[in-house]
Design a protein around this motif. Structure first.
Motif, mmCIF file in Angstrom:
data_model
loop_
_atom_site.group_PDB
_atom_site.id
_atom_site.type_symbol
_atom_site.label_atom_id
_atom_site.label_comp_id
_atom_site.label_asym_id
_atom_site.label_seq_id
_atom_site.Cartn_x
_atom_site.Cartn_y
_atom_site.Cartn_z
ATOM 1 N N GLY A 20 0.822 -1.199 0.000
ATOM 2 C CA GLY A 20 0.000 0.000 0.000
ATOM 3 C C GLY A 20 0.855 1.247 0.000
ATOM 4 N N PRO A 21 0.239 2.402 0.069
ATOM 5 C CA PRO A 21 1.006 3.654 0.111
ATOM 6 C C PRO A 21 1.874 3.738 1.353
ATOM 7 N N GLY A 22 3.019 4.395 1.211
ATOM 8 C CA GLY A 22 3.895 4.576 2.359
ATOM 9 C C GLY A 22 3.336 5.554 3.361
ATOM 10 N N CYS A 23 2.459 6.439 2.910
ATOM 11 C CA CYS A 23 1.817 7.430 3.784
ATOM 12 C C CYS A 23 0.311 7.200 3.797
ATOM 13 N N VAL A 24 -0.318 7.489 4.902
ATOM 14 C CA VAL A 24 -1.768 7.334 5.016
ATOM 15 C C VAL A 24 -2.457 8.359 4.113
ATOM 16 N N THR A 25 -3.380 7.877 3.309
ATOM 17 C CA THR A 25 -4.073 8.768 2.373
ATOM 18 C C THR A 25 -4.961 9.762 3.094
ATOM 19 N N GLY A 26 -5.625 9.310 4.135
ATOM 20 C CA GLY A 26 -6.547 10.176 4.858
ATOM 21 C C GLY A 26 -7.876 9.480 5.037
ATOM 22 N N SER A 27 -8.707 10.048 5.880
ATOM 23 C CA SER A 27 -10.007 9.421 6.141
ATOM 24 C C SER A 27 -11.073 9.972 5.200
ATOM 25 N N ASP A 28 -12.024 9.116 4.880
ATOM 26 C CA ASP A 28 -13.181 9.506 4.067
ATOM 27 C C ASP A 28 -12.791 10.051 2.693
ATOM 28 N N VAL A 29 -11.713 9.511 2.118
ATOM 29 C CA VAL A 29 -11.329 9.894 0.761
ATOM 30 C C VAL A 29 -11.984 8.917 -0.216
ATOM 31 N N VAL A 30 -12.722 9.436 -1.182
ATOM 32 C CA VAL A 30 -13.403 8.583 -2.158
ATOM 33 C C VAL A 30 -13.062 9.068 -3.561
ATOM 34 N N HIS A 31 -13.209 8.160 -4.493
ATOM 35 C CA HIS A 31 -13.023 8.484 -5.915
ATOM 36 C C HIS A 31 -14.309 8.135 -6.640
ATOM 37 N N ASP A 32 -14.993 9.138 -7.156
ATOM 38 C CA ASP A 32 -16.237 8.914 -7.884
ATOM 39 C C ASP A 32 -15.935 8.415 -9.289
ATOM 40 N N LEU A 33 -16.602 7.362 -9.684
ATOM 41 C CA LEU A 33 -16.415 6.773 -11.004
ATOM 42 C C LEU A 33 -17.342 7.430 -12.012
ATOM 43 N N SER A 34 -16.794 7.848 -13.144
ATOM 44 C CA SER A 34 -17.608 8.453 -14.197
ATOM 45 C C SER A 34 -18.434 7.388 -14.904
ATOM 46 N N GLY A 35 -19.351 7.809 -15.718
ATOM 47 C CA GLY A 35 -20.126 6.863 -16.516
ATOM 48 C C GLY A 35 -19.238 6.056 -17.439
ATOM 49 N N LEU A 36 -18.207 6.696 -17.999
ATOM 50 C CA LEU A 36 -17.291 5.984 -18.882
ATOM 51 C C LEU A 36 -16.482 4.944 -18.110
ATOM 52 N N ASP A 37 -16.082 5.278 -16.879
ATOM 53 C CA ASP A 37 -15.396 4.300 -16.032
ATOM 54 C C ASP A 37 -16.274 3.075 -15.811
ATOM 55 N N LEU A 38 -17.535 3.320 -15.475
ATOM 56 C CA LEU A 38 -18.451 2.220 -15.169
ATOM 57 C C LEU A 38 -18.747 1.362 -16.399
ATOM 58 N N THR A 39 -18.658 1.964 -17.581
ATOM 59 C CA THR A 39 -18.841 1.185 -18.807
ATOM 60 C C THR A 39 -17.765 0.107 -18.930
ATOM 61 N N MET A 40 -16.621 0.363 -18.319
ATOM 62 C CA MET A 40 -15.478 -0.549 -18.421
ATOM 63 C C MET A 40 -15.395 -1.546 -17.268
ATOM 64 N N LYS A 41 -16.395 -1.611 -16.416
ATOM 65 C CA LYS A 41 -16.298 -2.399 -15.186
ATOM 66 C C LYS A 41 -16.124 -3.895 -15.433
ATOM 67 N N LEU A 42 -16.554 -4.409 -16.587
ATOM 68 C CA LEU A 42 -16.428 -5.836 -16.876
ATOM 69 C C LEU A 42 -15.171 -6.161 -17.681
ATOM 70 N N HIS A 43 -14.366 -5.143 -17.956
ATOM 71 C CA HIS A 43 -13.118 -5.329 -18.701
ATOM 72 C C HIS A 43 -11.929 -5.224 -17.753
ATOM 73 N N TYR A 44 -10.897 -6.023 -18.039
ATOM 74 C CA TYR A 44 -9.645 -5.993 -17.282
ATOM 75 C C TYR A 44 -8.484 -5.993 -18.271
ATOM 76 N N LEU A 45 -7.466 -5.232 -17.960
ATOM 77 C CA LEU A 45 -6.267 -5.191 -18.799
ATOM 78 C C LEU A 45 -5.164 -6.036 -18.173
ATOM 79 N N LYS A 46 -4.471 -6.777 -19.020
ATOM 80 C CA LYS A 46 -3.338 -7.581 -18.566
ATOM 81 C C LYS A 46 -2.092 -7.155 -19.335
ATOM 82 N N ALA A 47 -0.995 -6.985 -18.611
ATOM 83 C CA ALA A 47 0.267 -6.603 -19.239
ATOM 84 C C ALA A 47 1.375 -7.493 -18.707
#
Length: 433
Positions: A20-47
């Motif tokens: 995980g991160p070396g520093c604490v991110t903070g409390s109650d930090v969220v990332h809202d997913l856009s509609g385009l992000d959610l369109t990709m929810k069933l896809h995964y990238l492999k490298a």
């Protein structure tokens, strides 16, 4: 070293941990997913990146993890877990520093022996992958597998939930990790502040997108249910192949030429069910910031008003090359379609139509370890719809068999299993295989 338990255990002795991160991110930090992000929810990238023993000389697992601690201070979103809004049920990422999953493995083959194989399914052994769900809050969004080969070389395998960002985001993530590893070795850390870019497209609702397809609701297990078994295979295009192809087609890009050839070949294979509409994904030149994390690639659809299987290659290639106006970009339409139901419906992009993805400008060979670039960088998509997807990737420039600096490409196809054998036969007639 622990001996393999069975002969078919090519990669074994897997050990899992979390970083995980070396520093604490903070409390109650969220990332809202856009509609385009959610369109990709069933896809995964492999490298998968392959490195020689010289490239990793003196580099330890602890060095890798230490560099990752620094990197994840900035990419803290990748360490979060999916939650749902109590009021609407819409998914979002809770940035709770749960970390990415770090996997170590061992292989008794050499890197060169592995690269000689033409079995694409073997590469899955180098990428530890688990789909998101059914317990969303316990599912990592990123897996990183380090496999050590008997020659001393390694592979770096990354499994990446596409809701975080596109293939260009994946490449930027791992390239920045390489920069951190270089800095760790000199007891320093580069200043980097990747940002998430969401809701960049303003939703509009003039028409339904052609590049995204609504699928049956999957609930909390984010796995696409195909109507047929899908198979992945890949092949290399040499400089000579490209020269012969472009001599027939004319002055269009290598990517457009390859797309035209494959579109026509697949149309012939499908015998009366040829794809009239294809989707093309490219890097957005307006979002050329390596510190931006998100689904920012341009998504366009191209429609042929003629029989593709009987068409002239130059006609197809010109259609692909000329259809690059912003009016064709479907990101706004996709965003609007998802937002219409507040993210409650499930969609796919890759494989909703036959989909071509251009990774020429993804910086796949900018990752360096001890100043050396990877011997091969291989990308694929997990969760492709029944229409299939084609990734076109650059290969390292220059070899004994090629002119220095001339481009060569790796073409990775995921198609219905029953079509692969016929397509290979069609490509041999080209001849490309």
């Amino acid at each position: 070293m622990v001996p393999p338990q069975q002969d078919h255990d090519l990669v074994y002795n897997l050990r899992l941990s979390s970083v995980g991160p070396g520093c604490v991110t903070g409390s109650d930090v969220v990332h809202d997913l856009s509609g385009l992000d959610l369109t990709m929810k069933l896809h995964y990238l492999k490298a998968v990146y392959f490195f020689s023993s010289h490239a990793v000389e003196g580099l330890t697992i602890m060095n890798m993890k230490e560099a990752m601690f620094y990197l994840l201070n900035d990419y803290y979103i990748t360490c979060g877990r999916i939650k749902r809004s109590e009021s609407s049920g819409r998914p979002y990422i809770k940035c709770n520093d749960c970390g990415i999953r770090f996997v170590e493995g061992v292989c008794d083959e050499t890197v060169d022996e592995w690269l000689e194989t033409d079995d694409d399914s073997k590469r899955n052994l180098l990428v530890y992958h688990r789909a998101i769900g059914p317990e969303l809050s316990f599912s990592p969004l990123v897996y990183l597998q380090v496999t050590q080969f008997k020659c001393g070389g390694i592979s770096l395998g990354l499994s990446w939930a596409h809701i975080l960002g596109d293939a260009f985001s994946v490449s930027n993530f791992i390239n920045n990790w390489g920069q951190h590893m270089a800095m760790v070795n000199v007891n320093s850390s580069p200043a980097l502040a990747p940002r998430s870019l969401t809701n960049t497209a303003k939703p509009e609702a003039p028409s339904e997108p052609l590049s995204a397809k609504q699928v049956n609701h999957v609930g909390d297990l984010w796995v696409l249910a195909n109507n047929c078994k899908m198979e992945t295979f890949s092949f290399n295009l040499t400089t000579q192949h490209l020269s012969n192809l472009q001599a027939k087609i004319g002055s269009v890009s290598a990517f457009d030429s390859i797309c035209a050839l494959l579109w026509r070949a697949i149309a012939k294979v499908r015998e009366g069910f040829e794809p009239q509409i294809v989707t093309v994904c490219r890097k957005d030149p307006c979002h050329d910031d390596n510190n931006v994390l998100g689904n920012n690639q341009i998504i366009r659809t191209i429609k042929a008003s003629f029989l593709v299987g009987e068409s002239d290659l130059n006609k197809l290639a010109t259609l692909i090359a000329n259809d690059q106006g912003q009016v064709c970009d479907e990101r706004n339409r996709i965003e609007a379609a998802v937002e219409k139901d507040n993210g409650s419906t499930d969609y796919i992009v890759y494989g909703s139509n036959l989909t071509f993805v251009n990774l020429e400008n993804a910086g796949l060979y900018e990752l360096e370890l001890n100043g050396e670039k990877p011997k091969l960088a291989y990308y694929s998509i997990q969760g492709v719809g029944d229409e299939g997807a084609v990734l076109i990737l650059p290969l390292p420039h220059g070899s004994a068999a090629e002119n220095e600096g001339e481009p060569r490409y790796l073409v990775n196809l995921t198609l219905p299993e029953g079509q692969v054998f016929k397509l290979k036969a069609e490509l041999k007639r080209a001849p490309l295989l």
